[in-house]
Design an enzyme around this catalytic site. Structure first.
Site, PDB file in Angstrom:
ATOM      1  N   ASP A  60       9.827  11.441  -5.219  1.00 59.89           N
ATOM      2  CA  ASP A  60      10.492  10.544  -4.282  1.00 59.89           C
ATOM      3  C   ASP A  60      10.657  11.382  -3.013  1.00 59.89           C
ATOM      4  O   ASP A  60      11.322  12.428  -3.049  1.00 59.89           O
ATOM      5  CB  ASP A  60      11.853  10.115  -4.850  1.00 59.89           C
ATOM      6  CG  ASP A  60      12.611   9.200  -3.901  1.00 59.89           C
ATOM      7  OD1 ASP A  60      12.324   9.212  -2.685  1.00 59.89           O
ATOM      8  OD2 ASP A  60      13.512   8.494  -4.377  1.00 59.89           O
ATOM      9  N   VAL A  61      10.069  10.943  -1.917  1.00 64.41           N
ATOM     10  CA  VAL A  61      10.082  11.790  -0.715  1.00 64.41           C
ATOM     11  C   VAL A  61      11.470  11.923  -0.091  1.00 64.41           C
ATOM     12  O   VAL A  61      11.647  12.678   0.863  1.00 64.41           O
ATOM     13  CB  VAL A  61       9.061  11.328   0.358  1.00 64.41           C
ATOM     14  CG1 VAL A  61       7.635  11.459  -0.159  1.00 64.41           C
ATOM     15  CG2 VAL A  61       9.355   9.920   0.847  1.00 64.41           C
ATOM     16  N   THR A  66      -3.489  -3.882   1.606  1.00 65.42           N
ATOM     17  CA  THR A  66      -2.968  -3.045   0.517  1.00 65.42           C
ATOM     18  C   THR A  66      -1.836  -3.813  -0.173  1.00 65.42           C
ATOM     19  O   THR A  66      -1.359  -4.833   0.348  1.00 65.42           O
ATOM     20  CB  THR A  66      -2.371  -1.715   1.048  1.00 65.42           C
ATOM     21  OG1 THR A  66      -1.119  -2.014   1.702  1.00 65.42           O
ATOM     22  CG2 THR A  66      -3.291  -0.998   2.010  1.00 65.42           C
ATOM     23  N   LYS A  75       8.588   4.662  12.227  1.00 69.31           N
ATOM     24  CA  LYS A  75       7.208   5.035  12.571  1.00 69.31           C
ATOM     25  C   LYS A  75       7.136   5.623  13.981  1.00 69.31           C
ATOM     26  O   LYS A  75       6.302   6.477  14.267  1.00 69.31           O
ATOM     27  CB  LYS A  75       6.288   3.819  12.429  1.00 69.31           C
ATOM     28  CG  LYS A  75       6.179   3.292  10.991  1.00 69.31           C
ATOM     29  CD  LYS A  75       5.662   4.353  10.034  1.00 69.31           C
ATOM     30  CE  LYS A  75       5.343   3.774   8.659  1.00 69.31           C
ATOM     31  NZ  LYS A  75       4.780   4.801   7.748  1.00 69.31           N
ATOM     32  N   TYR A  88      11.652  -0.437  10.661  1.00 65.48           N
ATOM     33  CA  TYR A  88      10.294   0.073  10.406  1.00 65.48           C
ATOM     34  C   TYR A  88       9.729   0.750  11.657  1.00 65.48           C
ATOM     35  O   TYR A  88       9.193   1.860  11.596  1.00 65.48           O
ATOM     36  CB  TYR A  88       9.411  -1.091   9.961  1.00 65.48           C
ATOM     37  CG  TYR A  88       8.031  -0.682   9.502  1.00 65.48           C
ATOM     38  CD1 TYR A  88       7.852   0.049   8.328  1.00 65.48           C
ATOM     39  CD2 TYR A  88       6.897  -1.031  10.234  1.00 65.48           C
ATOM     40  CE1 TYR A  88       6.592   0.419   7.903  1.00 65.48           C
ATOM     41  CE2 TYR A  88       5.631  -0.667   9.815  1.00 65.48           C
ATOM     42  CZ  TYR A  88       5.479   0.059   8.653  1.00 65.48           C
ATOM     43  OH  TYR A  88       4.230   0.436   8.236  1.00 65.48           O
ATOM     44  N   ASP A 115       3.794  10.494  -5.947  1.00 73.86           N
ATOM     45  CA  ASP A 115       4.255   9.118  -5.745  1.00 73.86           C
ATOM     46  C   ASP A 115       5.438   8.845  -6.674  1.00 73.86           C
ATOM     47  O   ASP A 115       5.676   9.556  -7.648  1.00 73.86           O
ATOM     48  CB  ASP A 115       3.121   8.133  -6.053  1.00 73.86           C
ATOM     49  CG  ASP A 115       3.278   6.796  -5.309  1.00 73.86           C
ATOM     50  OD1 ASP A 115       2.469   6.520  -4.406  1.00 73.86           O
ATOM     51  OD2 ASP A 115       4.217   6.037  -5.636  1.00 73.86           O
ATOM     52  N   SER A 128      -1.275   4.275  -4.392  1.00 71.37           N
ATOM     53  CA  SER A 128      -1.630   2.931  -3.940  1.00 71.37           C
ATOM     54  C   SER A 128      -2.194   2.958  -2.514  1.00 71.37           C
ATOM     55  O   SER A 128      -1.972   3.912  -1.758  1.00 71.37           O
ATOM     56  CB  SER A 128      -0.362   2.065  -3.963  1.00 71.37           C
ATOM     57  OG  SER A 128      -0.615   0.749  -3.525  1.00 71.37           O
TER      58      SER A 128
HETATM   59  N1  LIG Z   1      -0.914  -1.742   4.924  1.00 66.95           N
HETATM   60  C1  LIG Z   1      -0.666  -1.834   6.228  1.00 66.95           C
HETATM   61  O1  LIG Z   1      -0.983  -2.840   6.883  1.00 66.95           O
HETATM   62  C2  LIG Z   1      -0.007  -0.700   6.956  1.00 66.95           C
HETATM   63  C3  LIG Z   1       0.068  -0.782   8.341  1.00 66.95           C
HETATM   64  C4  LIG Z   1       0.652   0.239   9.054  1.00 66.95           C
HETATM   65  C5  LIG Z   1       1.150   1.344   8.392  1.00 66.95           C
HETATM   66  N2  LIG Z   1       1.076   1.407   7.050  1.00 66.95           N
HETATM   67  C6  LIG Z   1       1.644   2.600   6.405  1.00 66.95           C
HETATM   68  O2  LIG Z   1       0.685   3.180   5.568  1.00 66.95           O
HETATM   69  C7  LIG Z   1       1.342   3.887   4.510  1.00 66.95           C
HETATM   70  C8  LIG Z   1       0.730   3.466   3.189  1.00 66.95           C
HETATM   71  O3  LIG Z   1       0.984   2.095   3.018  1.00 66.95           O
HETATM   72  P1  LIG Z   1       0.082   1.158   2.107  1.00 66.95           P
HETATM   73  O4  LIG Z   1      -0.239  -0.034   2.906  1.00 66.95           O
HETATM   74  O5  LIG Z   1      -0.990   1.967   1.480  1.00 66.95           O
HETATM   75  O6  LIG Z   1       1.210   0.702   1.063  1.00 66.95           O
HETATM   76  P2  LIG Z   1       1.292   0.746  -0.527  1.00 66.95           P
HETATM   77  O7  LIG Z   1       2.543   0.031  -0.852  1.00 66.95           O
HETATM   78  O8  LIG Z   1       0.004   0.304  -1.120  1.00 66.95           O
HETATM   79  O9  LIG Z   1       1.463   2.323  -0.822  1.00 66.95           O
HETATM   80  C9  LIG Z   1       2.635   3.018  -0.505  1.00 66.95           C
HETATM   81  C10 LIG Z   1       2.917   3.997  -1.627  1.00 66.95           C
HETATM   82  O10 LIG Z   1       4.073   4.747  -1.248  1.00 66.95           O
HETATM   83  C11 LIG Z   1       4.855   4.926  -2.414  1.00 66.95           C
HETATM   84  N3  LIG Z   1       6.234   5.168  -2.047  1.00 66.95           N
HETATM   85  C12 LIG Z   1       7.141   4.296  -1.520  1.00 66.95           C
HETATM   86  N4  LIG Z   1       8.327   4.887  -1.376  1.00 66.95           N
HETATM   87  C13 LIG Z   1       8.180   6.168  -1.812  1.00 66.95           C
HETATM   88  C14 LIG Z   1       9.053   7.274  -1.939  1.00 66.95           C
HETATM   89  N5  LIG Z   1      10.354   7.184  -1.590  1.00 66.95           N
HETATM   90  N6  LIG Z   1       8.566   8.430  -2.420  1.00 66.95           N
HETATM   91  C15 LIG Z   1       7.269   8.533  -2.794  1.00 66.95           C
HETATM   92  N7  LIG Z   1       6.395   7.514  -2.721  1.00 66.95           N
HETATM   93  C16 LIG Z   1       6.853   6.346  -2.244  1.00 66.95           C
HETATM   94  C17 LIG Z   1       4.704   3.637  -3.196  1.00 66.95           C
HETATM   95  O11 LIG Z   1       5.033   3.830  -4.564  1.00 66.95           O
HETATM   96  C18 LIG Z   1       3.227   3.324  -2.971  1.00 66.95           C
HETATM   97  O12 LIG Z   1       2.421   3.852  -3.988  1.00 66.95           O
HETATM   98  C19 LIG Z   1       2.834   3.534   4.641  1.00 66.95           C
HETATM   99  O13 LIG Z   1       3.492   4.600   5.280  1.00 66.95           O
HETATM  100  C20 LIG Z   1       2.834   2.306   5.506  1.00 66.95           C
HETATM  101  O14 LIG Z   1       4.016   2.154   6.255  1.00 66.95           O
HETATM  102  C21 LIG Z   1       0.513   0.412   6.306  1.00 66.95           C
END
Ligand SMILES: NC(=O)c1ccc[n+]([C@@H]2O[C@H](COP(=O)([O-])OP(=O)(O)OC[C@H]3O[C@@H](n4cnc5c(N)ncnc54)[C@H](O)[C@@H]3O)[C@@H](O)[C@H]2O)c1
Length: 258
Positions: free
Chosen positions: A57-58, A197, A166, A162, A36, A15
């Site tokens: 699962d990480v 997203t 980070k 969070y 994932d 995702s």
């Molecule tokens: N979207 C934003 O605005 C934003 C901003 C800052 C940081 N981020 C970071 O970017 C990264 C990606 O986020 P995104 O926005 O694409 O979110 P998203 O929810 O679209 O994707 C995150 C993915 O991580 C997977 N995931 C969650 N827990 C997991 C686990 N324990 N093991 C394996 N996979 C797992 C989910 O199944 C999902 O497919 C994340 O680390 C998020 O914190 C996102």
């Protein structure tokens, strides 16, 4: 760094930012291991880009080990992107001031376990495998990108868990890059701002929320799209002189307290 004929491991690849990175890696000639929790979306993406899905699962160190082995069995693992992550919003002290309404320690632990410890577990296991690769002309055996957040710097009200997770990802960037220099691996971190997203949920309410969020961006006044983040991930992976750095990709936003 040339990715042609190599393998890339992307966590959270089913995702959002991880999926965009997986697509861009495949377009540069890497076979992508789509790691994932979400099997349906992960398998669909792997089929689309000629990659392989790995149920990971990480927070499960054995599942990470299996994904790293699966990657290395295909071809040399040269690129890793740690995009798996979850959000959480809760104030440290609850509104009614009772002990029960204080921030959930279970939630804090879970967010740190996934976003920080999970990221480091993938780094340590993947880098160990990468350290056996042949080096290129620069002595490089591979590159890693971790995904943090601007919340590492401008954490908002309710972001204790969070931002702590980070902030840890930002904090490990230089020392781990220093550790990995000994084996010819570069490591950088990207810190996204507000990116459109599924992390914000779906439906009418989520769209209205995202539109409001977009107004707070300096310029351009909109949320980022996953490909804009993946583009920076690719630069960090492939630019041979990029190492030990944290790069905000955020349209210039500085998050207010709330
Ligand atoms: N979207 C934003 O605005 C934003 C901003 C800052 C940081 N981020 C970071 O970017 C990264 C990606 O986020 P995104 O926005 O694409 O979110 P998203 O929810 O679209 O994707 C995150 C993915 O991580 C997977 N995931 C969650 N827990 C997991 C686990 N324990 N093991 C394996 N996979 C797992 C989910 O199944 C999902 O497919 C994340 O680390 C998020 O914190 C996102």
């Amino acid at each position: 760094m040339d990715l042609q004929g190599s393998v890339a491991l992307v966590t959270g690849a089913a995702s959002g930012i991880g999926a965009a990175a997986a697509r861009q890696l495949a377009a540069r000639g890497a076979t992508v291991v789509v790691a994932d929790l979400q099997a349906d979306k992960g398998e669909a993406l792997a089929a689309e880009i000629g990659g392989v899905f790995a149920q990971v699962d990480v927070t499960d160190t054995e599942q990470i080990a299996a994904a790293v082995r699966a990657a290395s069995d295909i071809a040399p693992l040269r690129a890793v992107v740690n995009s798996a992550g979850i959000g959480w919003a809760q104030r440290t002290v609850g509104r009614d001031g009772t002990p029960e309404s204080a921030h959930s320690l279970e939630a804090f632990t879970k967010v740190v376990a996934i976003n920080l410890i999970g990221t480091f577990d993938v780094v340590r296991q993947a880098a160990t495998a990468m350290s056996h690769n042949d080096a290129d002309a620069d002595g490089c055996r591979g590159a890693i990108v971790n995904v943090a957040s601007v919340a590492a710097f401008d954490g908002q009200i309710g972001q204790a868990a969070y931002s702590s997770s980070k902030g840890g990802v930002v904090g490990m960037t230089l020392p781990v890059a220093r550790d990995l220099a000994a084996v010819g691996i570069r490591l950088n971190t990207v810190a996204p701002g507000l990116i459109d997203t599924p992390i914000y949920g779906q439906g009418e309410d989520a769209e209205a929320f995202k539109a409001k969020l977009g107004e707070s961006v300096l310029f351009p006044k909109r949320l980022g799209v996953p490909d804009e983040l993946a583009s920076m991930v690719m630069e960090c992976l492939t630019n041979p002189y990029m190492n030990g750095e944290v790069v905000r990709v955020d349209g210039g936003i500085r998050m207010p307290p709330k």
